[in-house]
Design a protein around this motif. Structure first.
Motif, PDB file in Angstrom:
ATOM      1  N   UNK A  92     -11.419  -6.474  -8.553  1.00 21.76           N
ATOM      2  CA  UNK A  92     -11.477  -5.012  -8.480  1.00 21.76           C
ATOM      3  C   UNK A  92     -10.918  -4.519  -7.148  1.00 21.76           C
ATOM      4  N   UNK A  93     -11.284  -5.210  -6.061  1.00 17.19           N
ATOM      5  CA  UNK A  93     -10.778  -4.853  -4.728  1.00 17.19           C
ATOM      6  C   UNK A  93      -9.257  -4.943  -4.713  1.00 17.19           C
ATOM      7  N   UNK A  94      -8.738  -6.039  -5.273  1.00 20.62           N
ATOM      8  CA  UNK A  94      -7.286  -6.223  -5.324  1.00 20.62           C
ATOM      9  C   UNK A  94      -6.612  -5.109  -6.091  1.00 20.62           C
ATOM     10  N   UNK A  95      -7.209  -4.735  -7.231  1.00 18.45           N
ATOM     11  CA  UNK A  95      -6.612  -3.674  -8.048  1.00 18.45           C
ATOM     12  C   UNK A  95      -6.627  -2.340  -7.304  1.00 18.45           C
ATOM     13  N   UNK A 124       1.924   1.316   2.536  1.00 15.21           N
ATOM     14  CA  UNK A 124       1.755   1.263   1.078  1.00 15.21           C
ATOM     15  C   UNK A 124       2.265  -0.061   0.517  1.00 15.21           C
ATOM     16  N   UNK A 125       3.428  -0.502   1.014  1.00 13.44           N
ATOM     17  CA  UNK A 125       3.997  -1.767   0.538  1.00 13.44           C
ATOM     18  C   UNK A 125       3.061  -2.927   0.882  1.00 13.44           C
ATOM     19  N   UNK A 126       2.505  -2.888   2.100  1.00 14.89           N
ATOM     20  CA  UNK A 126       1.576  -3.951   2.522  1.00 14.89           C
ATOM     21  C   UNK A 126       0.333  -3.956   1.643  1.00 14.89           C
ATOM     22  N   UNK A 127      -0.182  -2.761   1.329  1.00 14.11           N
ATOM     23  CA  UNK A 127      -1.361  -2.657   0.460  1.00 14.11           C
ATOM     24  C   UNK A 127      -1.071  -3.216  -0.931  1.00 14.11           C
ATOM     25  N   UNK A 128       0.107  -2.874  -1.468  1.00 16.35           N
ATOM     26  CA  UNK A 128       0.474  -3.343  -2.813  1.00 16.35           C
ATOM     27  C   UNK A 128       0.578  -4.875  -2.834  1.00 16.35           C
ATOM     28  N   UNK A 129       1.190  -5.437  -1.778  1.00 16.85           N
ATOM     29  CA  UNK A 129       1.338  -6.904  -1.707  1.00 16.85           C
ATOM     30  C   UNK A 129      -0.029  -7.572  -1.550  1.00 16.85           C
ATOM     31  N   UNK A 130      -0.861  -6.999  -0.663  1.00 17.29           N
ATOM     32  CA  UNK A 130      -2.201  -7.559  -0.421  1.00 17.29           C
ATOM     33  C   UNK A 130      -3.055  -7.478  -1.692  1.00 17.29           C
ATOM     34  N   UNK A 131      -3.039  -6.303  -2.325  1.00 18.57           N
ATOM     35  CA  UNK A 131      -3.809  -6.110  -3.558  1.00 18.57           C
ATOM     36  C   UNK A 131      -3.347  -7.050  -4.659  1.00 18.57           C
ATOM     37  N   UNK A 132      -2.006  -7.195  -4.763  1.00 17.42           N
ATOM     38  CA  UNK A 132      -1.443  -8.104  -5.761  1.00 17.42           C
ATOM     39  C   UNK A 132      -1.869  -9.542  -5.503  1.00 17.42           C
ATOM     40  N   UNK A 133      -1.900  -9.927  -4.217  1.00 15.19           N
ATOM     41  CA  UNK A 133      -2.321 -11.285  -3.848  1.00 15.19           C
ATOM     42  C   UNK A 133      -3.786 -11.508  -4.216  1.00 15.19           C
ATOM     43  N   UNK A 134      -4.626 -10.490  -3.968  1.00  7.63           N
ATOM     44  CA  UNK A 134      -6.050 -10.583  -4.340  1.00  7.63           C
ATOM     45  C   UNK A 134      -6.202 -10.746  -5.851  1.00  7.63           C
TER      46      UNK A 134
END
Length: 207
Positions: free
Chosen positions: A4-7, A167-177
């Protein structure tokens, strides 16, 4: 929890990419020289250029022709739009794979794969936005330090670039999670399936 955090992180990143793409402040001229007294600040974005007057009024002009634009600006646009579309696909795919959603409940492995797949698409979207913003930023910096660039046309990084990077960093981090949240459970199945207690008992049978 991690899923959920990742999403949430990836979704926020995607929204940030949309905001960044729409904003006109990709680069800004801090002061437009002495020749324009009224214009305090000039902004340029992917779609329009704006001038902010000292009175606080903002006047924007949308770029006329696609063909007149620099190829690098068109490429930046294309990457950002691709990132937004990929993010949209990732949202749908990841939502399908979320544990809290009802669809595909009967097939948990497929559901987990969907979440991982969504995470991968989020990472690709984040990378596309990261490449676009970094490339644009690099060009702004190069032009700024170029001695042949007239002083009154020197631009600095605009706020849209910083939002884009975040935003790009968040998307990559969230995707990794999202990618990390699933395989662990799959790897924890085999030890419970291979019953270690049976091994000694079968040995005894043979004796």
């Amino acid at each position: 929890g991690l899923q959920l955090l990742g999403f949430v992180l990836a979704f926020l990143g995607w929204i940030g990419i949309i905001i960044s793409t729409a904003m006109p402040q990709w680069k800004m001229a801090s002061y437009a020289g002495d020749n324009i007294v009224t214009a305090q600040a000039l902004y340029e974005g992917l779609w329009m250029s704006c001038a902010m007057q000292s009175t606080g009024q903002i006047q924007c002009k949308v770029y006329d022709s696609l063909l007149k634009l620099e190829s690098s600006l068109q490429a930046t646009r294309a990457l950002m739009v691709a990132a937004i579309l990929l993010g949209l696909v990732a949202v749908f795919v990841a939502v399908t794979g979320m544990k809290c959603m009802k669809c595909m409940e009967d097939d948990q492995v497929k559901k987990m794969r969907m979440a991982v797949f969504g995470g991968v698409i989020f990472i690709i979207a984040g990378l596309a936005a990261l490449v676009a913003t970094s490339w644009y930023g690099n060009r702004v910096a190069r032009a700024f330090y170029d001695p042949f660039t007239p002083v009154n046309t020197r631009f600095e990084f605009g706020s849209a670039l910083f939002i884009g990077w975040a935003a790009a960093s968040l998307a990559i981090l969230g995707g990794a999670f999202l990618c990390c949240s699933c395989p662990r459970r799959e790897t924890s199945y085999p030890p419970t399936r291979g019953y270690p207690k049976n091994a000694p008992s079968t040995g005894k049978d043979y004796v």
